[in-house]
Design an enzyme around this catalytic site. Structure first.
Site, PDB file in Angstrom:
ATOM      1  CB  CYS A   1      -1.006   6.119  -9.417  1.00 29.18           C
ATOM      2  SG  CYS A   1      -0.027   4.911 -10.336  1.00 29.18           S
TER       3      CYS A   1
HETATM    4  N1  NAD Z   1       0.104   1.978 -14.180  1.00 37.33           N
HETATM    5  C1  NAD Z   1       0.816   3.040 -13.849  1.00 37.33           C
HETATM    6  O1  NAD Z   1       0.724   4.082 -14.487  1.00 37.33           O
HETATM    7  C2  NAD Z   1       1.779   2.992 -12.677  1.00 37.33           C
HETATM    8  C3  NAD Z   1       2.711   4.041 -12.555  1.00 37.33           C
HETATM    9  C4  NAD Z   1       3.619   4.007 -11.514  1.00 37.33           C
HETATM   10  C5  NAD Z   1       3.557   2.971 -10.595  1.00 37.33           C
HETATM   11  N2  NAD Z   1       2.628   1.982 -10.712  1.00 37.33           N
HETATM   12  C6  NAD Z   1       2.650   0.906  -9.720  1.00 37.33           C
HETATM   13  O2  NAD Z   1       3.246  -0.241 -10.310  1.00 37.33           O
HETATM   14  C7  NAD Z   1       2.641  -1.432  -9.802  1.00 37.33           C
HETATM   15  C8  NAD Z   1       2.108  -2.264 -10.959  1.00 37.33           C
HETATM   16  O3  NAD Z   1       1.089  -1.528 -11.612  1.00 37.33           O
HETATM   17  P1  NAD Z   1       0.606  -1.864 -13.084  1.00 37.33           P
HETATM   18  O4  NAD Z   1      -0.257  -0.727 -13.489  1.00 37.33           O
HETATM   19  O5  NAD Z   1       1.752  -2.257 -13.934  1.00 37.33           O
HETATM   20  O6  NAD Z   1      -0.303  -3.152 -12.801  1.00 37.33           O
HETATM   21  P2  NAD Z   1      -0.938  -4.122 -13.908  1.00 37.33           P
HETATM   22  O7  NAD Z   1      -2.194  -4.646 -13.292  1.00 37.33           O
HETATM   23  O8  NAD Z   1      -0.989  -3.451 -15.230  1.00 37.33           O
HETATM   24  O9  NAD Z   1       0.109  -5.298 -14.025  1.00 37.33           O
HETATM   25  C9  NAD Z   1       0.402  -6.159 -12.976  1.00 37.33           C
HETATM   26  C10 NAD Z   1       0.782  -7.508 -13.562  1.00 37.33           C
HETATM   27  O10 NAD Z   1       1.186  -8.331 -12.464  1.00 37.33           O
HETATM   28  C11 NAD Z   1       0.678  -9.637 -12.694  1.00 37.33           C
HETATM   29  N3  NAD Z   1       0.640 -10.312 -11.410  1.00 37.33           N
HETATM   30  C12 NAD Z   1      -0.207 -10.151 -10.372  1.00 37.33           C
HETATM   31  N4  NAD Z   1       0.122 -10.963  -9.355  1.00 37.33           N
HETATM   32  C13 NAD Z   1       1.200 -11.653  -9.756  1.00 37.33           C
HETATM   33  C14 NAD Z   1       1.989 -12.647  -9.152  1.00 37.33           C
HETATM   34  N5  NAD Z   1       1.745 -13.063  -7.908  1.00 37.33           N
HETATM   35  N6  NAD Z   1       3.000 -13.118  -9.849  1.00 37.33           N
HETATM   36  C15 NAD Z   1       3.263 -12.691 -11.118  1.00 37.33           C
HETATM   37  N7  NAD Z   1       2.551 -11.768 -11.746  1.00 37.33           N
HETATM   38  C16 NAD Z   1       1.533 -11.260 -11.063  1.00 37.33           C
HETATM   39  C17 NAD Z   1      -0.665  -9.399 -13.337  1.00 37.33           C
HETATM   40  O11 NAD Z   1      -1.110 -10.552 -14.041  1.00 37.33           O
HETATM   41  C18 NAD Z   1      -0.362  -8.223 -14.256  1.00 37.33           C
HETATM   42  O12 NAD Z   1       0.062  -8.644 -15.536  1.00 37.33           O
HETATM   43  C19 NAD Z   1       1.577  -0.966  -8.822  1.00 37.33           C
HETATM   44  O13 NAD Z   1       2.127  -0.922  -7.538  1.00 37.33           O
HETATM   45  C20 NAD Z   1       1.277   0.451  -9.285  1.00 37.33           C
HETATM   46  O14 NAD Z   1       0.797   1.252  -8.231  1.00 37.33           O
HETATM   47  C21 NAD Z   1       1.754   1.968 -11.760  1.00 37.33           C
END
Ligand code: NAD
Length: 447
Positions: free
Chosen positions: A284
Site C-alpha cells: 500500500c
Molecule cells: N494487503 C493489504 O494490507 C491491503 C490493505 C488495503 C488495501 N489493499 C488493496 O487490496 C488489493 C488486493 O491486495 P492484497 O494484498 O489482498 O493482494 P494479494 O496479492 O494478497 O491477493 C490478490 C489475489 O488476487 C488473485 N488474482 C490476481 N489476479 C486475478 C485474476 N485476474 N482473477 C482472480 N484472482 C486474481 C491472486 O492470485 C491473489 O490471490 C490491492 O489493490 C491492495 O492495494 C491491500
C-alpha cells in the site's frame, strides 16, 4: 448518512436485490483471495451469506476448499468451520460461476509498472471476465486501491459495452479496503467502511456492506471513495517521510529521535505519532500515492508532497547502510567481509508479508558492498524478493555472537531481544525494538 449524500428511490430490480441482501440469500462472489479478499469472504460467510471465492491461483483455491488458511488474519479453525462445517464458503477458478452471483466484490492486486505508473491489468482482466457474464440485477464492487476514476472510467465502459447500464440494470460501487494485517483490535468487521456510488448503486452497496460491517460511511461517488483511500495512504507516506527526515537530522545533530518523538507524542492534542524506520513497505504505502500522482498529471497538477515523501522514504535503506558502515568502521571494519544478521524482513511487525519490504533493498545494498548477510524472521521462512533468495536461520546465541553487526529491520514481537542485546557485538536497531530490554545496552545504536 452524511448531509451531502442523499438517498434516492430504488428501482424494481434494485428492490429485488435489496431483499436478497437483507435476508442474506444473495450469493456473494469475492474475486482475489489474498490479504484482503480472504478475510472479507470469511466475514461475509460468518453472517450467513453463501460465498464463492474466485482466484486464478489453483493452489489458493485448493487451500480454501480444504479449509487451510494461508493468511495470518484468518484463523484456520474459523475457515474450516465455514468451509467444511457450515458449507458457507467455497472457492473456484471457474469464471462461468460469476453469472450465478448476486454480488461480486473485486480484491485483486494493483501494482505499479517499472515506471511507477498504475498497472491495472488485474482489474481489467477481471472486468473483462465479468463483462462476458454480467446479468441484470448484479452488484459489482471494486475494493482494490486505485486512483480516482478507475471504477467509472475503466470498469464502467467495459461493463456497459454489454448494453446493460450501471445504476439501472446492474449496480456499481467502489469501497476501499482498510484491513490492517496483524492488527488485533481492528478487523474487517469493526473498521469503518467507506462506500462510494451514485443513485441506486449506492443504496444497494450500502445495504450489502451494512450486513457484516458495524459502521458504513457513504460518499457521493466512486471517485470520492477512491480518493479517500489514496489520501489515507498518502497521509501515512508523508508523515512517515517527515519522521524519517527528522531521524536523519537527529543523527547528524547527535540527538535521539525516539526520545524526541516519544516526548512530542505526550501532547494531548494536535499531534499524531509516526515512527521512523528503514523505509516503507507492503502493498500500500509505497505504491498507492503514485496512483494519485499519476492521475493528478492529467489535471496538470504536481503532487509535490507525494514526490518528496517518496524520495525521502526510498532513501532510507541507503541511510541505514551508511550508518551500518559507520558503526563497523568505528571498530576498524568495513562492509566487505563482515557478517551481518538482519532481524526481520517482513514489511512490518508480526506479519508474514515481505512485499516491497525495505529489508530487501537494505540487504541488496549490503550484499552489493560485499557484506555477507543472513537473516532471521519468525514469520518469513524464505525471502525471495528483490532478486534475493535467502532462508531464515534459527536465532541462536551463537548466530548472534558470530555477526559483526546485528541489524533490526522489523520489530517482530516474538523475538528475544534481551538475548540479542546481551550477545550482539554491535546492534543497529532501526525500529527501536530493543526499547523494552531493561538496563544498560552498550551494544545498541538506534536509527
Ligand atoms: N494487503 C493489504 O494490507 C491491503 C490493505 C488495503 C488495501 N489493499 C488493496 O487490496 C488489493 C488486493 O491486495 P492484497 O494484498 O489482498 O493482494 P494479494 O496479492 O494478497 O491477493 C490478490 C489475489 O488476487 C488473485 N488474482 C490476481 N489476479 C486475478 C485474476 N485476474 N482473477 C482472480 N484472482 C486474481 C491472486 O492470485 C491473489 O490471490 C490491492 O489493490 C491492495 O492495494 C491491500
Amino acid at each position: 448518512m452524511s448531509a451531502s449524500v442523499q438517498a434516492s428511490p430504488v428501482s424494481v430490480p434494485a428492490a429485488a436485490l435489496l431483499e436478497k441482501i437483507k435476508d442474506r440469500t444473495a450469493r456473494v462472489g469475492v474475486v482475489g483471495l489474498g490479504y484482503v479478499g480472504l478475510p472479507f469472504a470469511v466475514e461475509k460467510a460468518k453472517v450467513g451469506f453463501q460465498v464463492l471465492g474466485f482466484d486464478r491461483s489453483a493452489l489458493r483455491v485448493g487451500q480454501v476448499n480444504a479449509g487451510e488458511s494461508y493468511i495470518g488474519d484468518v484463523r484456520g479453525q474459523e475457515l474450516r468451520t465455514l468451509v467444511l462445517g457450515r458449507g458457507l464458503l467455497r472457492a473456484t477458478g471457474d469464471w462461468d460461476r460469476l453469472a450465478d452471483m448476486d454480488v461480486v466484490v473485486i480484491c485483486v492486486p494493483t501494482p505499479l509498472t517499472r515506471n511507477l505508473t498504475p498497472d491495472l491489468q488485474y482489474i481489467e482482466a477481471v472486468t473483462a471476465e465479468l463483462a462476458l457474464r454480467i446479468r441484470p440485477g448484479q452488484l459489482i464492487c471494486l475494493e482494490s486501491t486505485t486512483y480516482p476514476g478507475t471504477t467509472d472510467e475503466v470498469m464502467r465502459p467495459l461493463l456497459e459495452a454489454t448494453g446493460l447500464r450501471a445504476g439501472v440494470d446492474f449496480y456499481l460501487a467502489f469501497s476501499p479496503e482498510r484491513v490492517d494485517p496483524g492488527n488485533q483490535r481492528y478487523s474487517t468487521r469493526n473498521t469503518n467502511k467507506v462506500v462510494g456510488a451514485e443513485g441506486a448503486s449506492r443504496e444497494v452497496a450500502l445495504a450489502f456492506y451494512r450486513q457484516a460491517i458495524l459502521h458504513v460511511v457513504p460518499v457521493s461517488s466512486s471517485r470520492a471513495a477512491e480518493m479517500v483511500k489514496v489520501f489515507e495512504n498518502t497521509f501515512r507516506a508523508v508523515n512517515i517521510a517527515l519522521v524519517n527526515e527528522l531521524a536523519m537530522l537527529c543523527d547528524r545533530m547527535d540527538l535521539d529521535v525516539w526520545e524526541v518523538l516519544d516526548a512530542a507524542g505526550t501532547k494531548p492534542f494536535g499531534i499524531m505519532s509516526f515512527y521512523p524506520g528503514p523505509g516503507v513497505g507492503g502493498h500500500c504505502i509505497p505504491l498507492d500515492p503514485h496512483y494519485l500522482e499519476w492521475k493528478a498529471r492529467e489535471f496538470n497538477f504536481n503532487t509535490r508532497f507525494i514526490a518528496l515523501a517518496g524520495e525521502i522514504n526510498r532513501h532510507m535503506p541507503e541511510f541505514v547502510v551508511e550508518k551500518a558502515l559507520r558503526l563497523l568502521s568505528d571498530r576498524g571494519r568495513g562492509l566487505q567481509g563482515s557478517r551481518i544478521l538482519a532481524l526481520g524482513v517482513a514489511y512490518k511487525q508480526d506479519v508474514d508479508d515481505p512485499r516491497e519490504s525495505p529489508a530487501g533493498e537494505v540487504i541488496r545494498l549490503l550484499e552489493a558492498r560485499r557484506a555477507t548477510v543472513v537473516y532471521h524472521d519468525p514469520f518469513v521462512p524464505r525471502f525471495s524478493e528483490f532478486g534475493l533468495d535467502l532462508q531464515s536461520l534459527p536465532l541462536t546465541e551463537a548466530e548472534v555472537r558470530q555477526a559483526d553487526l546485528v541489524l533490526v529491520l522489523t520489530d517482530h514481537s516474538t523475538v528475544d531481544y534481551a538475548m540479542v542485546v546481551r550477545e550482539a557485538v554491535q546492534l543497529l536497531d532501526t525500529r527501536n525494538a530493543t526499547r523494552r530490554v531493561p538496563g544498560p545496552k552498550p551494544s545498541v545504536v538506534l536509527l
